[in-house]
Scaffold this active site. Sequence first.
Site, PDB file in Angstrom:
ATOM      1  N   ASP A  13      -5.949  33.119 -33.594  1.00 51.38           N
ATOM      2  CA  ASP A  13      -5.322  32.829 -32.299  1.00 51.38           C
ATOM      3  C   ASP A  13      -5.459  31.367 -31.892  1.00 51.38           C
ATOM      4  O   ASP A  13      -5.529  31.036 -30.707  1.00 51.38           O
ATOM      5  CB  ASP A  13      -5.896  33.733 -31.183  1.00 51.38           C
ATOM      6  CG  ASP A  13      -5.707  35.210 -31.507  1.00 51.38           C
ATOM      7  OD1 ASP A  13      -4.702  35.542 -32.160  1.00 51.38           O
ATOM      8  OD2 ASP A  13      -6.563  36.018 -31.118  1.00 51.38           O
ATOM      9  N   LYS A  16      -1.351  29.091 -34.285  1.00 52.00           N
ATOM     10  CA  LYS A  16      -0.640  28.870 -35.558  1.00 52.00           C
ATOM     11  C   LYS A  16       0.859  29.081 -35.382  1.00 52.00           C
ATOM     12  O   LYS A  16       1.673  28.324 -35.919  1.00 52.00           O
ATOM     13  CB  LYS A  16      -1.175  29.843 -36.635  1.00 52.00           C
ATOM     14  CG  LYS A  16      -2.648  29.641 -36.954  1.00 52.00           C
ATOM     15  CD  LYS A  16      -3.171  30.681 -37.937  1.00 52.00           C
ATOM     16  CE  LYS A  16      -3.275  32.084 -37.399  1.00 52.00           C
ATOM     17  NZ  LYS A  16      -4.255  32.292 -36.326  1.00 52.00           N
ATOM     18  N   GLY A  40      -0.886  38.299 -34.529  1.00 50.78           N
ATOM     19  CA  GLY A  40       0.083  38.182 -33.443  1.00 50.78           C
ATOM     20  C   GLY A  40       0.311  36.703 -33.212  1.00 50.78           C
ATOM     21  O   GLY A  40      -0.595  36.009 -32.757  1.00 50.78           O
ATOM     22  N   HIS A  41       1.467  36.208 -33.608  1.00 51.01           N
ATOM     23  CA  HIS A  41       1.753  34.772 -33.506  1.00 51.01           C
ATOM     24  C   HIS A  41       2.817  34.552 -32.437  1.00 51.01           C
ATOM     25  O   HIS A  41       3.942  35.028 -32.565  1.00 51.01           O
ATOM     26  CB  HIS A  41       2.217  34.221 -34.868  1.00 51.01           C
ATOM     27  CG  HIS A  41       1.160  34.338 -35.930  1.00 51.01           C
ATOM     28  ND1 HIS A  41       1.388  34.038 -37.247  1.00 51.01           N
ATOM     29  CD2 HIS A  41      -0.149  34.709 -35.861  1.00 51.01           C
ATOM     30  CE1 HIS A  41       0.267  34.231 -37.941  1.00 51.01           C
ATOM     31  NE2 HIS A  41      -0.673  34.644 -37.120  1.00 51.01           N
ATOM     32  N   GLN A 224      -4.868  35.174 -39.052  1.00 48.85           N
ATOM     33  CA  GLN A 224      -6.299  35.157 -38.729  1.00 48.85           C
ATOM     34  C   GLN A 224      -6.871  33.725 -38.824  1.00 48.85           C
ATOM     35  O   GLN A 224      -6.138  32.782 -38.629  1.00 48.85           O
ATOM     36  CB  GLN A 224      -7.086  36.125 -39.635  1.00 48.85           C
ATOM     37  CG  GLN A 224      -6.800  37.586 -39.342  1.00 48.85           C
ATOM     38  CD  GLN A 224      -5.547  38.127 -40.014  1.00 48.85           C
ATOM     39  OE1 GLN A 224      -5.368  37.990 -41.198  1.00 48.85           O
ATOM     40  NE2 GLN A 224      -4.679  38.761 -39.265  1.00 48.85           N
TER      41      GLN A 224
HETATM   42  P1  GDP Z   1      -1.860  32.435 -33.378  1.00 47.08           P
HETATM   43  O1  GDP Z   1      -2.265  33.841 -33.690  1.00 47.08           O
HETATM   44  O2  GDP Z   1      -2.763  31.430 -34.016  1.00 47.08           O
HETATM   45  O3  GDP Z   1      -0.416  32.170 -33.651  1.00 47.08           O
HETATM   46  O4  GDP Z   1      -2.069  32.275 -31.797  1.00 47.08           O
HETATM   47  P2  GDP Z   1      -1.592  33.295 -30.662  1.00 47.08           P
HETATM   48  O5  GDP Z   1      -0.141  33.166 -30.503  1.00 47.08           O
HETATM   49  O6  GDP Z   1      -2.154  34.647 -30.884  1.00 47.08           O
HETATM   50  O7  GDP Z   1      -2.388  32.717 -29.411  1.00 47.08           O
HETATM   51  C1  GDP Z   1      -2.209  31.408 -28.972  1.00 47.08           C
HETATM   52  C2  GDP Z   1      -1.751  31.461 -27.506  1.00 47.08           C
HETATM   53  O8  GDP Z   1      -1.847  30.174 -26.946  1.00 47.08           O
HETATM   54  C3  GDP Z   1      -0.268  31.856 -27.360  1.00 47.08           C
HETATM   55  O9  GDP Z   1      -0.129  32.561 -26.172  1.00 47.08           O
HETATM   56  C4  GDP Z   1       0.450  30.500 -27.258  1.00 47.08           C
HETATM   57  O10 GDP Z   1       1.664  30.589 -26.541  1.00 47.08           O
HETATM   58  C5  GDP Z   1      -0.571  29.693 -26.503  1.00 47.08           C
HETATM   59  N1  GDP Z   1      -0.576  28.253 -26.800  1.00 47.08           N
HETATM   60  C6  GDP Z   1      -0.373  27.622 -27.992  1.00 47.08           C
HETATM   61  N2  GDP Z   1      -0.569  26.292 -27.843  1.00 47.08           N
HETATM   62  C7  GDP Z   1      -0.891  26.100 -26.545  1.00 47.08           C
HETATM   63  C8  GDP Z   1      -1.252  24.942 -25.770  1.00 47.08           C
HETATM   64  O11 GDP Z   1      -1.333  23.818 -26.269  1.00 47.08           O
HETATM   65  N3  GDP Z   1      -1.537  25.139 -24.448  1.00 47.08           N
HETATM   66  C9  GDP Z   1      -1.494  26.368 -23.857  1.00 47.08           C
HETATM   67  N4  GDP Z   1      -1.790  26.469 -22.580  1.00 47.08           N
HETATM   68  N5  GDP Z   1      -1.166  27.483 -24.552  1.00 47.08           N
HETATM   69  C10 GDP Z   1      -0.890  27.333 -25.873  1.00 47.08           C
HETATM   70  P1  IMO Z   2      -3.913  35.985 -35.736  1.00 44.53           P
HETATM   71  O1  IMO Z   2      -3.113  35.807 -36.991  1.00 44.53           O
HETATM   72  C1  IMO Z   2      -7.676  37.216 -33.896  1.00 44.53           C
HETATM   73  C2  IMO Z   2      -9.844  40.512 -35.822  1.00 44.53           C
HETATM   74  C3  IMO Z   2      -9.938  41.853 -35.115  1.00 44.53           C
HETATM   75  C4  IMO Z   2     -11.298  42.308 -35.621  1.00 44.53           C
HETATM   76  C5  IMO Z   2     -11.319  41.804 -37.056  1.00 44.53           C
HETATM   77  C6  IMO Z   2     -10.947  42.857 -38.091  1.00 44.53           C
HETATM   78  O2  IMO Z   2      -3.101  36.358 -34.556  1.00 44.53           O
HETATM   79  O3  IMO Z   2      -4.814  34.826 -35.514  1.00 44.53           O
HETATM   80  P2  IMO Z   2      -8.647  44.025 -38.758  1.00 44.53           P
HETATM   81  O4  IMO Z   2      -7.681  44.837 -37.953  1.00 44.53           O
HETATM   82  O5  IMO Z   2      -8.051  42.799 -39.355  1.00 44.53           O
HETATM   83  O6  IMO Z   2      -9.402  44.825 -39.764  1.00 44.53           O
HETATM   84  O7  IMO Z   2      -9.762  43.545 -37.695  1.00 44.53           O
HETATM   85  O8  IMO Z   2     -10.381  40.735 -37.119  1.00 44.53           O
HETATM   86  N1  IMO Z   2      -8.457  40.007 -36.013  1.00 44.53           N
HETATM   87  C7  IMO Z   2      -7.944  38.968 -35.344  1.00 44.53           C
HETATM   88  N2  IMO Z   2      -8.454  38.224 -34.348  1.00 44.53           N
HETATM   89  N3  IMO Z   2      -6.456  36.921 -34.399  1.00 44.53           N
HETATM   90  C8  IMO Z   2      -5.940  37.643 -35.415  1.00 44.53           C
HETATM   91  O9  IMO Z   2      -4.793  37.300 -36.049  1.00 44.53           O
HETATM   92  C9  IMO Z   2      -6.665  38.745 -35.904  1.00 44.53           C
HETATM   93  N4  IMO Z   2      -6.451  39.672 -36.880  1.00 44.53           N
HETATM   94  C10 IMO Z   2      -7.552  40.430 -36.933  1.00 44.53           C
HETATM   95  O10 IMO Z   2      -9.929  41.707 -33.710  1.00 44.53           O
HETATM   96  O11 IMO Z   2     -12.326  41.652 -34.927  1.00 44.53           O
HETATM   97 MG    MG Z   3      -2.737  35.610 -32.702  1.00 41.78          MG
END
Ligand code: GDP
Ligand code: IMO
Ligand code: MG
Length: 436
Positions: A13, A16, A40-41, A224
């Site tokens: 998270d 990416k 979840g991206h 991840q």
């Molecule tokens: P990922 O799994 O690495 O793709 O990240 P996620 O999408 O799960 O979580 C990142 C969250 O931060 C999302 O809600 C993005 O919209 C948000 N985000 C990304 N870059 C920024 C930033 O520079 N500032 C803020 N406030 N939010 C951001």
């Molecule tokens: P992105 O790509 C954050 C965490 C789960 C749990 C552990 C194992 O959005 O960064 P699993 O279901 O993979 O066996 O769970 O890994 N986890 C993540 N945490 N971002 C993710 O993906 C994750 N994918 C799995 O919360 O702790």
């Molecule tokens: Mg994510």
Amino acid sequence: MATLVVVGTQWGDEGKGKIVHLLSKKSNYIVRYQGGNNAGHTVIFDDKKFVLHLIPSGILEPAKKAVIANGVVVDPSSIMEEIEFLEKKDIEVNGRLFISDAAHVILPYHRYIDTWIEQQKLEEHKIGTTKKGIGPTYADKVDRIGIRIADYIDDEIFDEILERNLAEKKVILETFCSIEDIRQEVYNDRERVIERLRTFVTNTSVLLNNVINEKQNIIFESAQGTMLDVDFGTYPFVTSSNPLSGGCCVGAGVPPNKIDSILGIVKAYTTRVGEGPFPTELFDELGAQIADIGKEVGSTTGRPRRCGWFDAVVVRYSVMVNGVNALALTKLDVLDSLSEIKICTGYKYKDEILNYIPSGRSVYKNIEPQYITMPGWESSTQGIGSYEELPENAKKYLTKLEELVNCKIAIVSMGRSREETIISDDCILDFSFGKQ
Ligand code: GDP
Ligand code: IMO
Ligand code: MG
């Protein structure tokens, strides 16, 4: 030609989705190489929000091609839902999505086993998985009883392999459900998706090596983060694959000498969703404030993310094991209002200072993070278009992080949309990805 691997350097998270989407303008192919729909991206552009779980975020950039490679575990129902979701939003998927015939499929019983195993564990041993069946599917793969896409779509072989699997898992499955119901569910799902699924399936390793030979650009997007890597993360509180840059080669069938650069994505602070060690976690009001400003809620499960200070031990280690050439730092804006910001520089363990991630479980319980404190900038970074315009204390914070983690920050993100991003002029990446 350029190939770039984009990895998460913390516990996932890191942002990416946003950065890959931004960079995918300059790429021809965007490839996922591990994980599954546990990811979840989030991508926000033109006032639209997309949360992608399996399909690389590059699919949102017109004319780019998206690949789900062999190292990914694919839930056929989930991918079909994602395809239909994109089509409803007028994103063309036909002819732009390629799914590896060697990727393993997640079947309903994998999800049930995932949930059941978690339920059986004592509270302190729970991993807090996403319950998407990721672990049990990778376990089957390594145990050599998994079902690959090529076999899932093959009428001649599928029945036999499924029956073998159900027979092997009978003892576990029958403790909480009926084998006949599961069998029915597998076939119902398969019937619903199989015809369409077949149209996307190919040997993606051959495809990608041809693309490399044609000197086209590829971004490999990890899911991840390094601390969730099954080998280098906080085991056993990890996922079941290798998000590491090295995982890209086996996960996509691309040789190491064809990878040009590695970009690490890092949050300006730290978050973690699920259970497991988190040395810099904040349990106080400030942690709640960061979670609130940063909207730190899991993109896949909706669970609150735990928040804490930047952990330079984690990121320094990630830079090392991934071979990160440059970092993209996200969410700097979330720290805008703070008067002081802490950075963890090492872990005190007994009489030693550890500068690396310990492997022993008991060590984690007894480490004490060592902090330095930096002054905050207490002003908004919103709308800032260049590094020079950043508040002085924000620049000092970034410089200190670079020094502590041994890596340059080439991209700074201060908001959810792609416009809210600074790409440094002396970007050390050896190509012009992302330059407008
Ligand atoms: P990922 O799994 O690495 O793709 O990240 P996620 O999408 O799960 O979580 C990142 C969250 O931060 C999302 O809600 C993005 O919209 C948000 N985000 C990304 N870059 C920024 C930033 O520079 N500032 C803020 N406030 N939010 C951001
Ligand atoms: P992105 O790509 C954050 C965490 C789960 C749990 C552990 C194992 O959005 O960064 P699993 O279901 O993979 O066996 O769970 O890994 N986890 C993540 N945490 N971002 C993710 O993906 C994750 N994918 C799995 O919360 O702790
Ligand atoms: Mg994510």
